[in-house]
Design a protein around this motif. Structure first.
Motif, PDB file in Angstrom:
ATOM      1  N   TRP A  92      -4.067  16.185  52.412  1.00 15.61           N
ATOM      2  CA  TRP A  92      -5.203  15.906  53.459  1.00 15.61           C
ATOM      3  C   TRP A  92      -6.179  15.077  52.705  1.00 15.61           C
ATOM      4  N   ARG A  93      -6.136  15.314  51.280  1.00 14.10           N
ATOM      5  CA  ARG A  93      -7.090  14.549  50.517  1.00 14.10           C
ATOM      6  C   ARG A  93      -6.837  13.186  50.392  1.00 14.10           C
ATOM      7  N   PHE A  94      -5.628  12.551  50.517  1.00 12.83           N
ATOM      8  CA  PHE A  94      -5.294  11.273  50.597  1.00 12.83           C
ATOM      9  C   PHE A  94      -5.721  10.437  51.919  1.00 12.83           C
ATOM     10  N   LEU A  95      -5.826  11.424  52.946  1.00 12.85           N
ATOM     11  CA  LEU A  95      -6.294  10.678  54.068  1.00 12.85           C
ATOM     12  C   LEU A  95      -7.722  10.394  54.149  1.00 12.85           C
ATOM     13  N   LEU A  96      -8.408  11.181  53.258  1.00 11.88           N
ATOM     14  CA  LEU A  96     -10.012  10.692  53.203  1.00 11.88           C
ATOM     15  C   LEU A  96     -10.200   9.325  52.877  1.00 11.88           C
ATOM     16  N   TRP A  97      -9.078   8.637  52.202  1.00 10.27           N
ATOM     17  CA  TRP A  97      -9.612   7.240  51.736  1.00 10.27           C
ATOM     18  C   TRP A  97      -9.501   6.381  52.985  1.00 10.27           C
ATOM     19  N   VAL A  98      -8.961   6.594  54.135  1.00 10.70           N
ATOM     20  CA  VAL A  98      -8.914   5.766  55.127  1.00 10.70           C
ATOM     21  C   VAL A  98     -10.441   5.490  55.641  1.00 10.70           C
ATOM     22  N   PRO A  99     -10.987   6.843  55.933  1.00  8.23           N
ATOM     23  CA  PRO A  99     -12.280   6.303  56.588  1.00  8.23           C
ATOM     24  C   PRO A  99     -13.305   6.060  55.411  1.00  8.23           C
ATOM     25  N   TYR A 100     -13.241   6.433  54.016  1.00 18.36           N
ATOM     26  CA  TYR A 100     -13.959   5.862  53.159  1.00 18.36           C
ATOM     27  C   TYR A 100     -13.805   4.480  53.010  1.00 18.36           C
ATOM     28  N   GLY A 101     -12.530   3.817  52.883  1.00 15.39           N
ATOM     29  CA  GLY A 101     -12.457   2.561  52.627  1.00 15.39           C
ATOM     30  C   GLY A 101     -12.785   1.731  54.016  1.00 15.39           C
ATOM     31  N   ILE A 102     -13.106   2.249  54.796  1.00 12.68           N
ATOM     32  CA  ILE A 102     -13.438   1.492  56.197  1.00 12.68           C
ATOM     33  C   ILE A 102     -15.090   1.523  56.278  1.00 12.68           C
ATOM     34  N   LEU A 103     -15.635   2.938  56.073  1.00 14.65           N
ATOM     35  CA  LEU A 103     -17.113   3.173  56.189  1.00 14.65           C
ATOM     36  C   LEU A 103     -17.784   2.621  55.033  1.00 14.65           C
TER      37      LEU A 103
END
Length: 125
Positions: A92-103
Motif C-alpha cells: 500500500w505504501r507504494f500506491l501513496l506515490w500516485v496521489p502525492y505525485g499528482i497533488l
C-alpha cells in the motif's frame, strides 16, 4: 584536507568495518543510515528555508496570509505523506506515490496562480 564532520563519518565507517559485531551493521548499512539521516536533515532544512523566504518575500498582508496558509497545508500534507509511507504495509505504501505525485505539482501550480492573482489585486493602480 578532510573536514571535521567528514572525519567523524570516516572514523565511524572504519569502526563499523573493524567491529561489525559490536555495532551490528556493515559499512554499507552504516553509510545508508548516515545518508538517510543526512538527507532527511538537509531536506527539512531546505524546506524550512524555502518556507521562510516564501513568506518573507510577500508584498502585502493578503499575500502573506495566503502564503502562511499554503505553507501550513503543504507541511501537513508532506509530513502526513511521510508518516503514511513509514506506517503502511509494503504493497500500500507504494500506491501513496500516485496521489502525492499528482497533488503536489497541481497544488504548486494552483498556489502560484493564486499568489499572482493576489499580487495583481494588491498592486497600486
Amino acid at each position: 584536507r578532510v573536514s571535521g564532520r567528514m572525519r567523524i563519518v570516516l572514523v565511524a565507517m572504519a569502526l563499523a568495518y573493524k567491529t561489525k559485531g559490536a555495532i551490528g551493521m556493515s559499512p554499507d548499512q552504516l553509510g545508508g543510515w548516515i545518508g538517510g539521516i543526512l538527507g532527511g536533515v538537509l531536506g527539512l532544512g531546505g524546506g524550512a528555508i524555502g518556507t521562510y523566504y516564501s513568506i518573507r518575500n510577500t508584498n502585502g498582508p493578503r499575500e502573506r496570509r495566503f502564503m502562511v496558509r499554503a505553507a501550513v497545508v503543504t507541511w501537513v500534507g508532506v509530513l502526513l505523506f511521510l508518516a503514511l509511507l513509514f506506517l503502511l504495509p509494503s504493497p500500500w505504501r507504494f500506491l501513496l506515490w500516485v496521489p502525492y505525485g499528482i497533488l503536489l505539482p497541481v497544488g504548486i501550480i494552483l498556489g502560484n496562480r493564486r499568489q499572482q492573482q493576489i499580487r495583481r489585486e494588491e498592486a497600486p493602480a
